[in-house]
Design a protein around this motif. Structure first.
Motif, PDB file in Angstrom:
ATOM      1  N   ASP A 175      -0.827   1.166   6.710  1.00 28.94           N
ATOM      2  CA  ASP A 175      -1.356   0.800   5.189  1.00 28.94           C
ATOM      3  C   ASP A 175      -2.876   0.878   5.268  1.00 28.94           C
ATOM      4  O   ASP A 175      -3.359   1.220   3.890  1.00 28.94           O
ATOM      5  CB  ASP A 175      -0.716  -0.600   5.198  1.00 28.94           C
ATOM      6  CG  ASP A 175       0.651  -0.502   4.946  1.00 28.94           C
ATOM      7  OD1 ASP A 175       1.189   0.638   4.687  1.00 28.94           O
ATOM      8  OD2 ASP A 175       1.341  -1.798   5.334  1.00 28.94           O
ATOM      9  N   HIS A 231       5.276  -6.134   2.575  1.00 26.69           N
ATOM     10  CA  HIS A 231       4.657  -6.090   3.930  1.00 26.69           C
ATOM     11  C   HIS A 231       4.784  -7.697   4.547  1.00 26.69           C
ATOM     12  O   HIS A 231       4.971  -7.753   5.605  1.00 26.69           O
ATOM     13  CB  HIS A 231       3.308  -6.044   4.065  1.00 26.69           C
ATOM     14  CG  HIS A 231       2.674  -4.509   3.379  1.00 26.69           C
ATOM     15  ND1 HIS A 231       1.582  -4.152   3.492  1.00 26.69           N
ATOM     16  CD2 HIS A 231       3.521  -3.736   3.062  1.00 26.69           C
ATOM     17  CE1 HIS A 231       1.420  -2.932   2.989  1.00 26.69           C
ATOM     18  NE2 HIS A 231       2.756  -2.568   2.675  1.00 26.69           N
ATOM     19  N   LEU A 240       9.738   1.203   7.232  1.00 31.12           N
ATOM     20  CA  LEU A 240       8.577   1.808   7.197  1.00 31.12           C
ATOM     21  C   LEU A 240       8.769   3.327   6.704  1.00 31.12           C
ATOM     22  O   LEU A 240       8.174   4.223   5.851  1.00 31.12           O
ATOM     23  CB  LEU A 240       7.906   1.965   8.429  1.00 31.12           C
ATOM     24  CG  LEU A 240       6.126   2.040   8.424  1.00 31.12           C
ATOM     25  CD1 LEU A 240       5.497   1.233   7.437  1.00 31.12           C
ATOM     26  CD2 LEU A 240       5.699   1.944  10.037  1.00 31.12           C
ATOM     27  N   HIS A 256       2.116  -0.669  11.527  1.00 34.83           N
ATOM     28  CA  HIS A 256       2.364  -0.811  10.179  1.00 34.83           C
ATOM     29  C   HIS A 256       1.176  -1.141   9.458  1.00 34.83           C
ATOM     30  O   HIS A 256       0.842  -0.075   8.391  1.00 34.83           O
ATOM     31  CB  HIS A 256       3.351  -1.596   9.976  1.00 34.83           C
ATOM     32  CG  HIS A 256       4.035  -1.896   8.503  1.00 34.83           C
ATOM     33  ND1 HIS A 256       4.942  -2.342   8.092  1.00 34.83           N
ATOM     34  CD2 HIS A 256       3.020  -1.435   7.139  1.00 34.83           C
ATOM     35  CE1 HIS A 256       5.205  -2.443   6.869  1.00 34.83           C
ATOM     36  NE2 HIS A 256       3.973  -1.835   6.502  1.00 34.83           N
ATOM     37  N   HIS A 258       3.950  -4.596  -3.812  1.00 35.21           N
ATOM     38  CA  HIS A 258       3.853  -3.681  -2.672  1.00 35.21           C
ATOM     39  C   HIS A 258       3.415  -4.358  -1.492  1.00 35.21           C
ATOM     40  O   HIS A 258       4.104  -4.753  -0.350  1.00 35.21           O
ATOM     41  CB  HIS A 258       2.913  -2.490  -2.586  1.00 35.21           C
ATOM     42  CG  HIS A 258       3.147  -1.657  -1.356  1.00 35.21           C
ATOM     43  ND1 HIS A 258       3.811  -0.583  -1.245  1.00 35.21           N
ATOM     44  CD2 HIS A 258       2.287  -1.669  -0.384  1.00 35.21           C
ATOM     45  CE1 HIS A 258       3.851   0.098  -0.331  1.00 35.21           C
ATOM     46  NE2 HIS A 258       3.049  -0.649   0.521  1.00 35.21           N
TER      47      HIS A 258
END
Ligand code: ZN
Length: 314
Positions: A193, A81, A123, A189, A77
């Motif tokens: 997260d 990013h 996103l 972002h 994951h």
């Protein structure tokens, strides 16, 4: 036949290096938009990408070594990013490389806005994916390896907090709400997260210690909502910039006031963003005399946040 046709069509007509536009003034602001602030933002974006890439590799390696699916999944994951941050970093590079490209009518400032928009779409998709996964976990609960999942969430939280600090907009961008949208998108972002990691930590802990197996998927669902909200915020800001929305009524009013003080009557004043802290202004005067360009230039001298002023003669 086809050959002669393709020959006669010039897809990229040569443009003069300094197009004879209706530009009246080149005010002190850096014409290319590559300011010290932009250089700082680019450096920090690449640094954050590097940090996340290293952390992602460590997580995947540790997950494989200890047989933890949660750690491997978390590492993979994080890889997404790295891609998002790389897009933001690449946008700065492309903007720098095209700082003097005459084909860009209003300079290269929009390239960062476009990258922010693209990242916000990704996103929003991530939020949707997380929501779907959370609901499926609520319907068919799975018992995760709690210690490994907790470590992964704690690691993710620490990493995202570090990135948040790195990508925090500088003073100039904080003052200007229409500042560097590319940087704010990356910052929002990692903030989303970080919030998701914190929620996940709480959810996992509740599931592990209190037996509330629903807590982890519910925390993820709340996180998905938060990510969607942040994505919408960036989409609105970047979209407004890309569509040339008039967002500076104060600047337009200031221009009209200054012109009025100089004895000119502005029929129309339009200002739109061309990049971080940069605006283009178009002015239409009532019955402009041949001295109007010089008068406008004098009246608007030193106006901050304006990189180009055009006189509209239509
Ligand atoms: Zn993310």
């Amino acid at each position: 036949m086809l050959q002669s046709y393709t020959k006669s069509v010039t897809l990229r007509p040569p443009l003069p290096r300094n197009p004879p536009a209706l530009t009246l003034a080149r005010l002190p602001l850096d014409e290319t938009g590559v300011t010290a602030q932009v250089v700082r933002n680019e450096r920090r974006t690449w640094l954050a990408a590097l940090l996340v890439a290293v952390a992602s590799a460590v997580q995947v390696a540790a997950g494989l070594a200890f047989g933890s699916v949660a750690l491997v999944a978390n590492g993979a994951h994080s890889g997404a990013h790295v891609a998002a941050l790389a897009v933001a970093g690449a946008a700065y590079r492309v903007a720098r490389a095209n700082a003097h490209n005459p084909r860009l009518a209003h300079g290269a400032g929009r390239i960062g806005d476009l990258a922010a928009f693209a990242n916000a779409v990704l996103l929003a998709l991530a939020a949707f994916g997380l929501a779907v996964e959370s609901v499926s976990r609520l319907v068919t609960p799975e018992v995760p390896d709690y210690p490994a999942a907790l470590y992964a969430a704690a690691g993710g939280l620490a990493l995202n907090l570090a990135c948040m600090a790195l990508l925090r907009p500088g003073a100039a961008d904080r003052r200007d709400p229409s500042g560097d949208i590319n940087l704010s998108a990356a910052h929002l972002h990692v903030a989303a997260d970080a919030a998701v990691a914190a929620l996940t930590l709480a959810g996992l802990f509740a599931a592990w210690r209190l037996g509330w197996t629903w807590a982890d998927p519910v925390a993820a669902l709340v996180g998905a909502g938060l990510i969607a909200h942040f994505a919408a915020t960036i989409l609105r800001r970047a979209g407004a910039a890309l569509l040339d929305l008039r967002q500076s009524p104060a600047l337009e009013a200031e221009v009209a006031l200054r012109l009025e003080a100089a004895g000119l009557v502005a029929e129309d004043v339009r200002a739109w963003r061309t990049g971080a802290g940069r605006n283009a202004v178009a002015v239409r005067l009532r019955a402009p005399s041949h001295e109007a360009p010089a008068q406008v230039r004098r009246a608007l001298e030193g106006l901050s946040g304006v990189s180009r002023i055009s006189l509209d003669l239509t």
